[in-house]
Design a protein around this motif. Structure first.
Motif, PDB file in Angstrom:
ATOM      1  N   VAL A  42      80.227  19.626  26.912  1.00 21.26           N
ATOM      2  CA  VAL A  42      79.480  20.784  27.409  1.00 21.26           C
ATOM      3  C   VAL A  42      78.561  20.375  28.553  1.00 21.26           C
ATOM      4  CG1 VAL A  42      77.734  22.514  26.819  1.00 21.26           C
ATOM      5  CG2 VAL A  42      79.634  22.065  25.252  1.00 21.26           C
ATOM      6  N   ARG A  43      77.857  19.273  28.382  1.00 18.78           N
ATOM      7  CA  ARG A  43      76.977  18.774  29.453  1.00 18.78           C
ATOM      8  C   ARG A  43      77.785  18.467  30.707  1.00 18.78           C
ATOM      9  NH1 ARG A  43      74.422  13.473  30.524  1.00 18.78           N
ATOM     10  NH2 ARG A  43      75.434  12.604  28.669  1.00 18.78           N
ATOM     11  N   PHE A  44      78.969  17.893  30.524  1.00 16.35           N
ATOM     12  CA  PHE A  44      79.865  17.609  31.642  1.00 16.35           C
ATOM     13  C   PHE A  44      80.231  18.890  32.382  1.00 16.35           C
ATOM     14  CE2 PHE A  44      84.433  17.934  32.681  1.00 16.35           C
ATOM     15  CZ  PHE A  44      84.507  17.063  33.761  1.00 16.35           C
ATOM     16  N   MET A  45      80.653  19.909  31.635  1.00 15.03           N
ATOM     17  CA  MET A  45      81.113  21.147  32.263  1.00 15.03           C
ATOM     18  C   MET A  45      79.960  21.852  32.967  1.00 15.03           C
ATOM     19  SD  MET A  45      84.281  22.191  32.243  1.00 15.03           S
ATOM     20  CE  MET A  45      84.538  22.889  33.874  1.00 15.03           C
ATOM     21  N   GLU A  46      78.792  21.855  32.338  1.00 15.89           N
ATOM     22  CA  GLU A  46      77.644  22.533  32.949  1.00 15.89           C
ATOM     23  C   GLU A  46      77.111  21.807  34.172  1.00 15.89           C
ATOM     24  OE1 GLU A  46      74.636  23.565  30.118  1.00 15.89           O
ATOM     25  OE2 GLU A  46      75.815  25.269  29.348  1.00 15.89           O
ATOM     26  N   SER A  47      77.500  20.549  34.357  1.00 19.41           N
ATOM     27  CA  SER A  47      77.096  19.846  35.575  1.00 19.41           C
ATOM     28  C   SER A  47      77.925  20.276  36.773  1.00 19.41           C
ATOM     29  CB  SER A  47      77.212  18.326  35.378  1.00 19.41           C
ATOM     30  OG  SER A  47      78.572  17.917  35.358  1.00 19.41           O
ATOM     31  N   LEU A  48      78.985  21.049  36.516  1.00 21.33           N
ATOM     32  CA  LEU A  48      79.906  21.469  37.572  1.00 21.33           C
ATOM     33  C   LEU A  48      79.884  22.966  37.850  1.00 21.33           C
ATOM     34  CD1 LEU A  48      83.034  19.407  36.446  1.00 21.33           C
ATOM     35  CD2 LEU A  48      81.433  18.815  38.273  1.00 21.33           C
TER      36      LEU A  48
ATOM     37  N   GLY B 207      85.415  32.464  25.380  1.00 23.12           N
ATOM     38  CA  GLY B 207      85.543  31.945  26.738  1.00 23.12           C
ATOM     39  C   GLY B 207      84.731  32.752  27.723  1.00 23.12           C
ATOM     40  N   THR B 208      84.647  32.255  28.949  1.00 20.95           N
ATOM     41  CA  THR B 208      83.921  32.947  30.002  1.00 20.95           C
ATOM     42  C   THR B 208      84.524  32.619  31.357  1.00 20.95           C
ATOM     43  OG1 THR B 208      81.721  33.381  30.942  1.00 20.95           O
ATOM     44  CG2 THR B 208      82.219  31.105  30.372  1.00 20.95           C
ATOM     45  N   LEU B 209      84.439  33.564  32.263  1.00 22.25           N
ATOM     46  CA  LEU B 209      84.753  33.272  33.659  1.00 22.25           C
ATOM     47  C   LEU B 209      83.546  32.580  34.262  1.00 22.25           C
ATOM     48  CD1 LEU B 209      86.560  33.682  36.223  1.00 22.25           C
ATOM     49  CD2 LEU B 209      85.161  35.688  36.670  1.00 22.25           C
ATOM     50  N   THR B 210      83.755  31.487  34.954  1.00 21.19           N
ATOM     51  CA  THR B 210      82.652  30.800  35.599  1.00 21.19           C
ATOM     52  C   THR B 210      83.096  30.264  36.953  1.00 21.19           C
ATOM     53  OG1 THR B 210      80.870  29.181  35.258  1.00 21.19           O
ATOM     54  CG2 THR B 210      83.100  28.519  34.570  1.00 21.19           C
ATOM     55  N   LEU B 211      82.151  29.754  37.706  1.00 21.46           N
ATOM     56  CA  LEU B 211      82.412  29.300  39.072  1.00 21.46           C
ATOM     57  C   LEU B 211      82.034  27.836  39.228  1.00 21.46           C
ATOM     58  CD1 LEU B 211      80.853  32.368  40.942  1.00 21.46           C
ATOM     59  CD2 LEU B 211      83.258  32.035  40.319  1.00 21.46           C
ATOM     60  N   LEU B 212      82.935  27.084  39.801  1.00 22.29           N
ATOM     61  CA  LEU B 212      82.679  25.705  40.200  1.00 22.29           C
ATOM     62  C   LEU B 212      82.089  25.774  41.603  1.00 22.29           C
ATOM     63  CD1 LEU B 212      83.250  22.654  39.491  1.00 22.29           C
ATOM     64  CD2 LEU B 212      85.428  22.941  40.644  1.00 22.29           C
ATOM     65  N   THR B 213      80.860  25.268  41.778  1.00 22.77           N
ATOM     66  CA  THR B 213      80.175  25.410  43.054  1.00 22.77           C
ATOM     67  C   THR B 213      79.906  24.057  43.703  1.00 22.77           C
ATOM     68  OG1 THR B 213      78.092  25.548  41.806  1.00 22.77           O
ATOM     69  CG2 THR B 213      79.076  27.621  42.552  1.00 22.77           C
ATOM     70  N   ASN B 214      79.637  24.094  45.013  1.00 18.30           N
ATOM     71  CA  ASN B 214      79.268  22.877  45.726  1.00 18.30           C
ATOM     72  C   ASN B 214      77.770  22.894  46.037  1.00 18.30           C
ATOM     73  OD1 ASN B 214      78.912  24.483  48.079  1.00 18.30           O
ATOM     74  ND2 ASN B 214      81.049  24.152  48.708  1.00 18.30           N
ATOM     75  N   GLU B 215      77.278  21.841  46.638  1.00 22.88           N
ATOM     76  CA  GLU B 215      75.838  21.731  46.885  1.00 22.88           C
ATOM     77  C   GLU B 215      75.343  22.725  47.926  1.00 22.88           C
ATOM     78  OE1 GLU B 215      73.815  20.176  45.079  1.00 22.88           O
ATOM     79  OE2 GLU B 215      75.246  19.014  43.880  1.00 22.88           O
ATOM     80  N   ARG B 216      76.246  23.362  48.660  1.00 19.40           N
ATOM     81  CA  ARG B 216      75.861  24.399  49.621  1.00 19.40           C
ATOM     82  C   ARG B 216      75.882  25.786  49.001  1.00 19.40           C
ATOM     83  NH1 ARG B 216      79.483  21.112  51.550  1.00 19.40           N
ATOM     84  NH2 ARG B 216      81.170  22.650  51.428  1.00 19.40           N
TER      85      ARG B 216
ATOM     86  N   THR C  79      82.919  28.840  51.468  1.00 20.93           N
ATOM     87  CA  THR C  79      81.909  29.361  52.400  1.00 20.93           C
ATOM     88  C   THR C  79      81.216  30.600  51.848  1.00 20.93           C
ATOM     89  OG1 THR C  79      83.409  30.845  53.610  1.00 20.93           O
ATOM     90  CG2 THR C  79      83.333  28.540  54.315  1.00 20.93           C
ATOM     91  N   THR C  80      81.648  31.084  50.690  1.00 14.53           N
ATOM     92  CA  THR C  80      81.014  32.254  50.081  1.00 14.53           C
ATOM     93  C   THR C  80      80.252  31.830  48.832  1.00 14.53           C
ATOM     94  OG1 THR C  80      83.061  32.744  48.866  1.00 14.53           O
ATOM     95  CG2 THR C  80      82.698  33.912  50.936  1.00 14.53           C
ATOM     96  N   THR C  81      79.130  32.465  48.595  1.00 16.25           N
ATOM     97  CA  THR C  81      78.314  32.161  47.421  1.00 16.25           C
ATOM     98  C   THR C  81      78.541  33.229  46.349  1.00 16.25           C
ATOM     99  OG1 THR C  81      76.376  33.470  48.068  1.00 16.25           O
ATOM    100  CG2 THR C  81      76.542  31.218  48.961  1.00 16.25           C
TER     101      THR C  81
ATOM    102  N   ALA D 158      72.234  25.240  43.313  1.00 14.64           N
ATOM    103  CA  ALA D 158      71.303  26.171  42.665  1.00 14.64           C
ATOM    104  C   ALA D 158      70.190  26.632  43.605  1.00 14.64           C
ATOM    105  CB  ALA D 158      70.704  25.526  41.417  1.00 14.64           C
ATOM    106  N   ALA D 159      69.622  25.727  44.383  1.00 16.07           N
ATOM    107  CA  ALA D 159      68.506  26.100  45.260  1.00 16.07           C
ATOM    108  C   ALA D 159      68.921  27.163  46.265  1.00 16.07           C
ATOM    109  CB  ALA D 159      67.982  24.858  45.984  1.00 16.07           C
ATOM    110  N   ILE D 160      70.102  27.011  46.853  1.00 14.94           N
ATOM    111  CA  ILE D 160      70.580  27.980  47.844  1.00 14.94           C
ATOM    112  C   ILE D 160      70.930  29.302  47.171  1.00 14.94           C
ATOM    113  CG2 ILE D 160      72.464  28.474  49.457  1.00 14.94           C
ATOM    114  CD1 ILE D 160      72.504  25.449  50.076  1.00 14.94           C
TER     115      ILE D 160
END
Length: 408
Positions: free
Chosen positions: A100-106, A119-128, A285-287, A310-312
């Protein structure tokens, strides 16, 4: 779910003689070369024997449609039930005490709050703050996470996941990944529950949307049945051992109400349901905020701000984004991706990312991004098609009401 491949929009008007026009009966000139290197699902021979028109999609050979054609296939799914082969989508099992910690880091979702089988739909995000991929993550009852992702993003997703797993291991964590070779079948439409219940020992009425069980389906053991889909209808995705996928598919297709369906119907159905196609409607390129997917951010995760970008993303939540994803309806020629969206002054205010004539509604539907000032439902805009301007109306999505099932 928001499913498909990175930059893998459905082919439109394939050139004469190309592999996109190939069917089950005989190969056209050059078809063998065009299909060389494409991956094939365990149902490939079944598609061809049933007249599936095979096309390249995200590195796979998949059926675009069958003999009944796109329009009838789409409407049949809305009225009855269709079977889709979605085996091209990667399925990954995540094991270990730190899974769980692994998945939530992504991802942005609250994976820790998922109950067994949920289950849930979720998004893998980048630092931007951009969307690397969209995933369905299920907390199984068998002490692992079950992750379904997009075919066109398979290589980059797996590289990211393996890299993060290695980091956790180096820090003393416990997580490991296993990529499944199961096939994946999607049975979708209002008749789904009646059709599937005949082959299930479990009571399907107790299985709500985005919940999952491991069971036997029409005599095939070891299947994971998840109540979800990409059509807006009540449906399931069935993860089945590859060696018995054809057997299960044939049993389902033996039911008269069940038709095989391909990529064309899947695309128009998901657009009517207001669901995004990765690579067209969302990308790196989309948030989540711009895409109208803020609901995927878990409340606890928003407070902790411990996911990539997260900050952006949270700054956009506070300050509001400059552009937003919207739905559009119009009459006249169909609206296709990359069509310019114009404001009242005739100046560009956005771009269409997906569009097609709606078989259910009899008018054109589309989605795209516009400047926030023009994003309110009911706003009158224009779209430029073949150098001519046509009226378009910002319209609330979904265009067709969804029928997701919640157990009482």
């Amino acid at each position: 779910m928001l499913r498909a491949g990175c930059r893998a929009a459905l082919p439109r008007r394939p050139p004469r003689g190309s592999a996109l026009l190939s069917g089950a009966g005989g190969r056209r000139p050059g078809e063998g070369e065009a299909e060389a290197g494409l991956k094939r699902t365990p149902l490939d021979a079944l598609h061809r024997s049933r007249g599936g028109r095979m096309v390249p999609f995200a590195g796979w050979s998949l059926p675009l449609h069958y003999g009944q054609g796109h329009l009838q296939s789409h409407l049949h799914t809305r009225r009855c039930c269709s079977l889709f082969d979605v085996s091209h989508m990667p399925q990954t099992w995540v094991y270990g005490r730190d899974r769980v910690r692994f998945m939530e880091s992504l991802v942005v979702g609250d994976i820790a709050e998922l109950k067994p089988g949920q289950g849930t739909l979720t998004l893998l995000t980048n630092e931007r703050g951009g969307i690397v991929d969209d995933l369905i993550v299920t907390n199984t009852s068998e002490d692992h996470l079950y992750v379904v992702s997009n075919a066109g993003c398979a290589d980059k997703d797996l590289a990211i996941m393996r890299g993060r797993a290695a980091e956790l291991w180096a820090a003393g964590g416990d997580v490991h990944l296993e990529v499944s070779d199961n096939a994946l079948l999607a049975l979708q439409g209002p008749a789904m529950a009646r059709v599937l219940q005949a082959g299930l020992p479990d009571d399907l009425a107790k299985l709500s949307f985005m919940n999952s069980i491991t069971t036997t389906v029409f005599g095939v053991p070891g299947c994971r049945v998840t109540r979800c889909g990409y059509t807006g209808e009540d449906g399931v995705e069935i993860s089945v051992p590859a060696g018995r996928a054809v057997e299960l598919a044939e049993q389902l297709l033996a039911v008269p109400e069940v038709w095989p369906a391909g990529l064309a119907a899947r695309d128009s159905l998901r657009l009517e349901a207001g669901l995004c196609l990765y690579g067209n409607d969302i990308d790196e390129t989309t948030t989540p905020v711009e895409a109208g997917l803020l609901w995927t951010l878990g409340k606890r995760r928003r407070t902790a701000m411990d996911f990539p970008g997260a900050a952006i993303i949270m700054a956009q939540v506070k300050e509001k984004p400059k552009r937003k994803r919207v739905g559009l309806t119009s009459v006249g020629p169909p609206i296709r991706p990359h069509t310019a969206i114009l404001g009242p002054e005739g100046t560009p205010v956005g771009t269409v990312t997906s569009g097609c004539p709606s078989p259910s509604l009899g008018k054109n539907i589309a989605m795209g991004y516009v400047e926030a000032a023009h994003s309110q439902a009911g706003t009158e805009l224009t779209v430029e098609v073949r150098k001519k301007q046509h009226p378009a109306l910002v319209t609330k999505m979904p265009f067709v009401p969804t029928q997701y099932y919640m157990a009482k």
